[in-house]
Design a protein around this motif. Structure first.
Motif, PDB file in Angstrom:
ATOM      1  N   ARG A 230       0.690  -1.214   0.137  1.00 29.62           N
ATOM      2  CA  ARG A 230       0.016  -0.010  -0.051  1.00 29.62           C
ATOM      3  C   ARG A 230       0.928   1.278   0.144  1.00 29.62           C
ATOM      4  O   ARG A 230       0.373   2.653  -0.151  1.00 29.62           O
ATOM      5  N   ASP A 231       2.169   1.158   0.340  1.00 24.34           N
ATOM      6  CA  ASP A 231       3.090   2.199   0.344  1.00 24.34           C
ATOM      7  C   ASP A 231       3.124   3.103  -1.084  1.00 24.34           C
ATOM      8  O   ASP A 231       3.307   4.346  -1.015  1.00 24.34           O
ATOM      9  N   THR A 232       2.729   2.450  -2.270  1.00 27.42           N
ATOM     10  CA  THR A 232       2.938   2.918  -3.430  1.00 27.42           C
ATOM     11  C   THR A 232       1.455   3.954  -3.630  1.00 27.42           C
ATOM     12  O   THR A 232       1.820   5.020  -4.020  1.00 27.42           O
ATOM     13  N   PHE A 233       0.326   3.659  -3.068  1.00 25.38           N
ATOM     14  CA  PHE A 233      -0.720   4.462  -3.108  1.00 25.38           C
ATOM     15  C   PHE A 233      -0.487   5.668  -2.124  1.00 25.38           C
ATOM     16  O   PHE A 233      -0.750   6.547  -2.291  1.00 25.38           O
ATOM     17  N   ALA A 234       0.095   5.484  -1.088  1.00 28.73           N
ATOM     18  CA  ALA A 234       0.326   6.336   0.005  1.00 28.73           C
ATOM     19  C   ALA A 234       1.479   7.587  -0.487  1.00 28.73           C
ATOM     20  O   ALA A 234       1.039   8.713  -0.509  1.00 28.73           O
ATOM     21  N   ALA A 235       2.406   6.822  -1.145  1.00 22.37           N
ATOM     22  CA  ALA A 235       3.307   7.772  -1.767  1.00 22.37           C
ATOM     23  C   ALA A 235       2.582   8.592  -2.798  1.00 22.37           C
ATOM     24  O   ALA A 235       3.100   9.886  -2.865  1.00 22.37           O
ATOM     25  N   GLY A 236       1.895   8.258  -3.542  1.00 21.46           N
ATOM     26  CA  GLY A 236       1.253   8.996  -4.637  1.00 21.46           C
ATOM     27  C   GLY A 236       0.194  10.000  -3.932  1.00 21.46           C
ATOM     28  O   GLY A 236       0.140  11.249  -4.620  1.00 21.46           O
ATOM     29  N   ALA A 237      -0.393   9.712  -2.964  1.00 19.30           N
ATOM     30  CA  ALA A 237      -1.511  10.488  -2.227  1.00 19.30           C
ATOM     31  C   ALA A 237      -0.565  11.542  -1.614  1.00 19.30           C
ATOM     32  O   ALA A 237      -0.998  12.763  -1.561  1.00 19.30           O
ATOM     33  N   LEU A 238       0.708  11.367  -1.070  1.00 17.77           N
ATOM     34  CA  LEU A 238       1.294  12.412  -0.318  1.00 17.77           C
ATOM     35  C   LEU A 238       1.882  13.249  -1.374  1.00 17.77           C
ATOM     36  O   LEU A 238       2.165  14.550  -1.188  1.00 17.77           O
ATOM     37  N   ARG A 239       2.169  12.631  -2.644  1.00 14.30           N
ATOM     38  CA  ARG A 239       2.980  13.634  -3.505  1.00 14.30           C
ATOM     39  C   ARG A 239       1.822  14.367  -3.888  1.00 14.30           C
ATOM     40  O   ARG A 239       2.048  15.749  -4.381  1.00 14.30           O
ATOM     41  N   ALA A 240       0.574  14.049  -4.213  1.00 13.89           N
ATOM     42  CA  ALA A 240      -0.690  14.799  -4.448  1.00 13.89           C
ATOM     43  C   ALA A 240      -0.799  15.851  -3.535  1.00 13.89           C
ATOM     44  O   ALA A 240      -1.175  17.121  -3.893  1.00 13.89           O
ATOM     45  N   ALA A 241      -0.769  15.834  -2.192  1.00 20.70           N
ATOM     46  CA  ALA A 241      -0.881  16.492  -1.295  1.00 20.70           C
ATOM     47  C   ALA A 241       0.006  17.899  -1.447  1.00 20.70           C
ATOM     48  O   ALA A 241      -0.421  18.820  -1.023  1.00 20.70           O
ATOM     49  N   LYS A 242       1.421  17.275  -1.577  1.00 20.10           N
ATOM     50  CA  LYS A 242       2.348  18.407  -1.754  1.00 20.10           C
ATOM     51  C   LYS A 242       2.067  19.380  -2.810  1.00 20.10           C
ATOM     52  O   LYS A 242       2.005  20.711  -2.649  1.00 20.10           O
ATOM     53  N   TRP A 243       1.135  18.832  -3.919  1.00 21.21           N
ATOM     54  CA  TRP A 243       1.125  19.683  -5.119  1.00 21.21           C
ATOM     55  C   TRP A 243      -0.204  20.291  -4.749  1.00 21.21           C
ATOM     56  O   TRP A 243      -0.142  21.568  -5.229  1.00 21.21           O
ATOM     57  N   MET A 244      -1.139  19.854  -4.129  1.00 20.45           N
ATOM     58  CA  MET A 244      -2.423  20.534  -3.896  1.00 20.45           C
ATOM     59  C   MET A 244      -2.248  21.678  -2.830  1.00 20.45           C
ATOM     60  O   MET A 244      -3.350  22.643  -3.187  1.00 20.45           O
ATOM     61  N   SER A 245      -1.378  21.610  -2.332  1.00 19.09           N
ATOM     62  CA  SER A 245      -1.149  22.703  -0.996  1.00 19.09           C
ATOM     63  C   SER A 245      -0.978  24.049  -2.054  1.00 19.09           C
ATOM     64  O   SER A 245      -1.215  25.055  -1.275  1.00 19.09           O
ATOM     65  N   THR A 246      -0.551  23.984  -3.345  1.00 19.47           N
ATOM     66  CA  THR A 246      -0.418  25.489  -3.978  1.00 19.47           C
ATOM     67  C   THR A 246      -1.323  25.474  -4.981  1.00 19.47           C
ATOM     68  O   THR A 246      -1.457  26.490  -5.891  1.00 19.47           O
ATOM     69  N   GLN A 247      -2.504  24.622  -5.219  1.00 23.06           N
ATOM     70  CA  GLN A 247      -3.527  24.863  -6.382  1.00 23.06           C
ATOM     71  C   GLN A 247      -4.711  25.718  -5.586  1.00 23.06           C
ATOM     72  O   GLN A 247      -4.882  25.713  -4.626  1.00 23.06           O
ATOM     73  N   LYS A 248      -5.296  26.187  -6.665  1.00 24.28           N
ATOM     74  CA  LYS A 248      -6.726  26.767  -6.450  1.00 24.28           C
ATOM     75  C   LYS A 248      -7.846  26.152  -6.621  1.00 24.28           C
ATOM     76  O   LYS A 248      -7.796  25.186  -7.560  1.00 24.28           O
ATOM     77  N   PRO A 249      -8.956  26.629  -6.260  1.00 26.81           N
ATOM     78  CA  PRO A 249     -10.309  25.894  -6.449  1.00 26.81           C
ATOM     79  C   PRO A 249     -10.638  26.156  -7.900  1.00 26.81           C
ATOM     80  O   PRO A 249      -9.928  27.009  -8.664  1.00 26.81           O
ATOM     81  N   GLY A 250     -11.428  25.335  -8.580  1.00 24.24           N
ATOM     82  CA  GLY A 250     -12.042  25.944  -9.858  1.00 24.24           C
ATOM     83  C   GLY A 250     -12.284  24.625 -10.633  1.00 24.24           C
ATOM     84  O   GLY A 250     -13.168  24.633 -11.579  1.00 24.24           O
ATOM     85  N   LYS A 251     -11.633  23.258 -10.101  1.00 24.38           N
ATOM     86  CA  LYS A 251     -11.787  22.186 -11.026  1.00 24.38           C
ATOM     87  C   LYS A 251     -11.729  20.862 -10.081  1.00 24.38           C
ATOM     88  O   LYS A 251     -11.011  21.115  -9.125  1.00 24.38           O
ATOM     89  N   LEU A 252     -11.897  19.686 -10.571  1.00 24.74           N
ATOM     90  CA  LEU A 252     -11.653  18.669  -9.590  1.00 24.74           C
ATOM     91  C   LEU A 252     -10.493  18.071 -10.358  1.00 24.74           C
ATOM     92  O   LEU A 252     -10.306  17.513 -11.638  1.00 24.74           O
ATOM     93  N   TYR A 253      -9.393  18.152  -9.602  1.00 24.44           N
ATOM     94  CA  TYR A 253      -8.259  17.748 -10.073  1.00 24.44           C
ATOM     95  C   TYR A 253      -7.783  16.242 -10.244  1.00 24.44           C
ATOM     96  O   TYR A 253      -8.678  15.440  -9.421  1.00 24.44           O
ATOM     97  N   ALA A 254      -6.954  15.478 -11.046  1.00 23.40           N
ATOM     98  CA  ALA A 254      -6.651  14.255 -11.179  1.00 23.40           C
ATOM     99  C   ALA A 254      -5.200  14.124 -11.256  1.00 23.40           C
ATOM    100  O   ALA A 254      -4.451  15.105 -11.503  1.00 23.40           O
ATOM    101  N   MET A 255      -4.732  12.862 -11.292  1.00 22.13           N
ATOM    102  CA  MET A 255      -3.306  12.542 -11.561  1.00 22.13           C
ATOM    103  C   MET A 255      -2.685  13.122 -12.653  1.00 22.13           C
ATOM    104  O   MET A 255      -1.500  13.581 -12.705  1.00 22.13           O
ATOM    105  N   ALA A 256      -3.403  13.153 -13.933  1.00 25.80           N
ATOM    106  CA  ALA A 256      -2.910  13.541 -15.169  1.00 25.80           C
ATOM    107  C   ALA A 256      -2.523  15.352 -14.940  1.00 25.80           C
ATOM    108  O   ALA A 256      -1.721  15.797 -15.521  1.00 25.80           O
ATOM    109  N   ASP A 257      -3.489  15.788 -13.978  1.00 30.39           N
ATOM    110  CA  ASP A 257      -3.061  17.225 -13.974  1.00 30.39           C
ATOM    111  C   ASP A 257      -1.906  17.430 -13.236  1.00 30.39           C
ATOM    112  O   ASP A 257      -1.109  18.378 -13.454  1.00 30.39           O
ATOM    113  N   MET A 258      -1.535  16.595 -12.147  1.00 29.26           N
ATOM    114  CA  MET A 258      -0.337  16.738 -11.607  1.00 29.26           C
ATOM    115  C   MET A 258       0.945  16.380 -12.141  1.00 29.26           C
ATOM    116  O   MET A 258       2.024  17.111 -12.376  1.00 29.26           O
ATOM    117  N   PHE A 259       0.756  15.468 -13.149  1.00 29.16           N
ATOM    118  CA  PHE A 259       1.855  15.054 -14.178  1.00 29.16           C
ATOM    119  C   PHE A 259       2.105  15.869 -15.272  1.00 29.16           C
ATOM    120  O   PHE A 259       3.176  16.255 -15.572  1.00 29.16           O
TER     121      PHE A 259
END
Length: 259
Positions: A230-259
């Motif tokens: 499960r570490d692989t899913f957790a690592a992806g979620a934490l990577r997303a959390a770091k990225w989302m900390s700087t994002q703005k509202p306006g759309k439902l973000y997905a992995m493709a947006d982060m990549f």
């Protein structure tokens, strides 16, 4: 500056993994741990708010990124609270239906919301290049998907299997709901050409296996992703959390947006 994190379902398997990985990451601070009503006893984290009510917890951790791997109804409720308090949210919950996605999209107008049924980097790379394989092989190849998970998993097919199958259908120019076949039983006749089968296996402690089959004339191609921890899913979620900390509202973000 470290990103503040709140973990929902912190006593569960994924929640506990997320909490431990957050504590081990110098770029993250675990500032909140939340569980169901009456289930927060026994959670002890240093310098961390512990609660069984997210509505009470969020005002104490303004701006913290909430990570939610719970259940569809719970995740929708989390997003609505986030929209109220302005916290970014990363959701890894599977089994979310179209109506619930619409609710997440509504909340995403007021707070940064991220949803991915699979946080694995490998799975999301597959999603990016599988359409090219479908196009190159052509329509003579029949497409099937088989997914295997542990016996405790509640939804079927898995959110990842559905996402993969939807991606493959889109590559063919098909509407997924028109061509999906989630179960076969009895005298069903010949396989229609315009069909994608998704079959489910459950047992043991399998973290998650997904295989896409392309059955062609005289050959077949199998593309498999296996998650061993499960570490692989957790690592992806934490990577997303770091990225989302700087994002703005306006759309439902997905992995493709982060990549």
């Amino acid at each position: 500056m470290a990103v503040n994190i709140v973990i929902l379902g912190a006593k569960g398997r994924m929640g506990n993994t997320l909490a431990n990985m957050t504590l081990a990451d110098d770029e993250l601070n675990l500032v909140g741990a939340c569980e169901r009503k009456g289930n927060a006893d026994g959670m002890v984290y240093e310098d961390c708010e512990v609660s069984d009510c997210l509505e009470d917890l969020l005002p104490k951790v303004p701006g913290a990124v909430v990570i939610d791997f719970t259940a569809p109804e719970s995740s929708v409720a989390t997003a609505k609270l986030a929209a109220r308090f302005g916290n970014p949210v990363v959701i890894g919950t599977t089994g979310i239906n179209k109506e619930q996605v619409a609710e997440l999209e509504e909340s995403a107008k007021k707070a940064p919301i991220f949803w991915a049924p699979n946080m694995s980097v490998g799975v999301n790379v597959l999603l990016s290049f599988m359409p090219k394989l479908v196009e190159a092989l052509g329509e003579d190849y029949d497409i099937e998907v088989v997914e295997t998970h542990h016996k405790m998993k509640k939804d079927s097919p898995s959110g990842t299997a559905l996402k993969l199958a939807q991606c493959l259908a889109e590559a063919r120019g098909w509407e997924y709901d028109d061509v999906k076949k989630h179960c076969r039983d009895g005298i069903i006749g010949e396989r229609p050409k315009k069909e994608i089968g998704v079959q489910t296996l459950r047992g043991g402690d399998v973290v998650g296996d997904h295989t896409m089959y392309f059955f062609g004339p005289g050959e077949r191609i199998e593309v498999t992703h296996r998650a061993s921890t499960r570490d692989t899913f957790a690592a992806g979620a934490l990577r997303a959390a770091k990225w989302m900390s700087t994002q703005k509202p306006g759309k439902l973000y997905a992995m493709a947006d982060m990549f």
